[in-house]
Design a protein around this motif. Structure first.
Motif, short mmCIF file in Angstrom:
data_model
loop_
_atom_site.label_atom_id
_atom_site.label_comp_id
_atom_site.label_asym_id
_atom_site.label_seq_id
_atom_site.Cartn_x
_atom_site.Cartn_y
_atom_site.Cartn_z
N ARG A 135 9.42 -4.85 50.78
CA ARG A 135 8.86 -4.92 49.51
C ARG A 135 9.79 -5.04 48.49
O ARG A 135 11.05 -4.59 48.49
N GLY A 136 9.59 -5.86 47.57
CA GLY A 136 10.39 -6.03 46.25
C GLY A 136 9.70 -6.99 45.32
O GLY A 136 8.50 -7.31 45.69
N SER A 137 10.39 -7.18 44.35
CA SER A 137 9.54 -8.13 43.22
C SER A 137 9.62 -9.32 43.76
O SER A 137 10.56 -9.84 44.09
N LYS A 138 8.46 -10.17 43.47
CA LYS A 138 8.36 -11.56 43.79
C LYS A 138 9.17 -12.38 42.86
O LYS A 138 8.89 -12.24 41.74
N VAL A 139 10.08 -13.18 43.03
CA VAL A 139 11.01 -14.10 42.21
C VAL A 139 10.67 -15.51 42.62
O VAL A 139 10.38 -15.86 43.71
N VAL A 140 11.11 -16.52 41.66
CA VAL A 140 11.29 -17.79 41.91
C VAL A 140 12.59 -18.03 41.44
O VAL A 140 13.21 -17.83 40.46
N ILE A 141 13.37 -19.15 42.16
CA ILE A 141 14.52 -19.37 41.83
C ILE A 141 14.50 -20.85 41.08
O ILE A 141 13.72 -21.88 41.03
N ARG A 142 15.37 -20.62 39.94
CA ARG A 142 14.97 -21.58 38.74
C ARG A 142 16.16 -22.99 38.84
O ARG A 142 15.68 -23.96 38.20
N SER A 143 17.15 -22.80 39.79
CA SER A 143 18.10 -23.90 39.48
C SER A 143 19.08 -24.00 40.80
O SER A 143 19.03 -22.69 41.61
N GLY A 144 19.55 -24.89 40.93
CA GLY A 144 20.32 -25.14 42.32
C GLY A 144 19.74 -25.67 43.47
O GLY A 144 18.58 -26.01 43.43
N PRO A 145 20.26 -25.67 44.59
CA PRO A 145 19.69 -26.49 45.75
C PRO A 145 18.33 -25.77 46.32
O PRO A 145 17.54 -26.22 47.05
N LEU A 146 18.11 -24.48 45.85
CA LEU A 146 16.92 -23.59 46.41
C LEU A 146 15.88 -23.49 45.26
O LEU A 146 15.03 -22.97 45.38
N ALA A 147 16.04 -24.30 44.05
CA ALA A 147 15.27 -24.16 42.98
C ALA A 147 13.56 -24.56 43.48
O ALA A 147 13.50 -25.45 44.40
N GLY A 148 12.98 -23.63 43.11
CA GLY A 148 11.41 -23.95 43.35
C GLY A 148 11.01 -23.09 44.41
O GLY A 148 10.04 -22.74 44.68
N LEU A 149 11.95 -22.19 45.11
CA LEU A 149 11.57 -21.43 46.17
C LEU A 149 11.06 -20.01 45.63
O LEU A 149 11.70 -19.60 44.76
N LEU A 176 22.17 -15.11 51.68
CA LEU A 176 22.95 -14.30 50.62
C LEU A 176 22.87 -14.86 49.33
O LEU A 176 23.54 -16.14 49.21
N ILE A 177 22.93 -14.20 48.00
CA ILE A 177 22.69 -14.85 46.80
C ILE A 177 23.74 -14.09 45.98
O ILE A 177 23.76 -12.82 46.22
N GLU A 178 24.42 -14.79 45.03
CA GLU A 178 25.26 -14.15 44.07
C GLU A 178 24.58 -14.40 42.69
O GLU A 178 23.65 -13.82 42.20
N GLN A 179 25.23 -15.46 41.80
CA GLN A 179 24.89 -15.57 40.58
C GLN A 179 23.76 -16.81 40.83
O GLN A 179 24.11 -17.90 40.83
N VAL A 180 22.62 -16.36 40.73
CA VAL A 180 21.10 -17.39 40.76
C VAL A 180 20.26 -17.13 39.70
O VAL A 180 20.10 -15.94 39.33
N ASP A 181 19.87 -18.08 39.38
CA ASP A 181 18.87 -18.25 37.85
C ASP A 181 17.48 -17.87 38.59
O ASP A 181 17.08 -18.68 39.10
N LEU A 182 17.17 -16.76 38.31
CA LEU A 182 15.80 -16.19 39.06
C LEU A 182 14.84 -15.92 37.66
O LEU A 182 15.14 -15.55 36.88
N ALA A 183 13.50 -16.25 38.15
CA ALA A 183 12.50 -15.51 37.26
C ALA A 183 11.38 -14.99 38.12
O ALA A 183 11.05 -15.01 39.17
N VAL A 184 10.93 -13.76 37.56
CA VAL A 184 9.81 -12.83 38.12
C VAL A 184 8.56 -13.47 38.21
O VAL A 184 8.04 -14.09 37.05
N CYS A 185 7.83 -13.47 39.13
CA CYS A 185 6.66 -14.16 39.08
C CYS A 185 5.57 -13.14 39.21
O CYS A 185 5.65 -11.97 39.58
N HIS A 186 4.62 -13.63 38.47
CA HIS A 186 3.24 -12.43 37.96
C HIS A 186 2.12 -12.84 38.80
O HIS A 186 1.93 -13.90 39.21
#
Length: 186
Positions: A135-149, A176-186
């Motif tokens: 379990r964890g907070s649902k997020v969406v990746i906002r930039s890079g090759p994984l954007a939209g996941l 594995l992620i390091e510096q990724v632009d994430l947004a929390v999904c609601h």
């Protein structure tokens, strides 16, 4: 037993981008629970019968008798999603490689999850199969090759991991992620 090359993960090519495949009367997604280590063999038989399937695979390197070898293993062992009508479904069951078929009640959710797995594999980042989902907070990746996941970020001994879940299978894949632009999904 020799190491076999990777099977095509999508059959036919563009499986998720070809609406005509999904519109064939009576065709729907099933997940076939296979006998142990029979996913690739079943995929070959399905391909010969023109039955669409999705078999995501990851490369695993092993040292065997001093030589490094690469094996392509299914991301979801013993599970093979297929797009079939009743006749195609029966043909898949006649292969003797299937333990039991699993009916998918939420077709759109499964297809969405599988599309995300395909996008993750296409990014060519190292992927780890996840057999248990945390379990964890649902997020969406906002930039890079994984954007939209969409997925969940979890902490592990190796660092922060982004996990995509295939809810129907109760399995997933992580990177594995390091510096990724994430947004929390609601």
């Amino acid at each position: 037993m020799p190491l076999l090359p990777a099977e095509p993960s999508l059959f036919p090519e563009g499986l998720f981008d070809t609406p005509q495949l999904h519109q064939k009367p009576g065709r729907r997604w099933y997940v076939l629970y296979t006998r142990s280590r029979q996913e690739k063999s079943l995929a070959r038989e399905l391909r010969k019968s023109d039955i669409p399937y999705y078999l995501p695979q990851v490369a695993r390197r092993h040292c065997f008798r001093g030589r490094w070898m690469t094996a392509y293993v299914p991301l979801f062992p013993c599970y093979l999603p297929v797009l079939a009508d009743r006749e195609e479904w029966c043909a898949a069951l006649r292969t003797s490689r299937v333990v039991r078929p699993l009916d998918v009640s939420d077709q759109e959710k499964l297809v969405g999850d599988l599309r995300q797995i395909e996008q993750l594999l296409a990014s060519r980042v190292p992927i780890t199969p996840e057999g248990r989902l945390e379990r964890g907070s649902k997020v969406v990746i906002r930039s890079g090759p994984l954007a939209g996941l969409h997925g969940v970020v979890v902490r592990s001994a190796s660092g922060r991991r982004f996990v995509i879940q295939v809810d129907f299978l109760q399995r997933g894949a992580s990177v594995l992620i390091e510096q990724v632009d994430l947004a929390v999904c609601h």
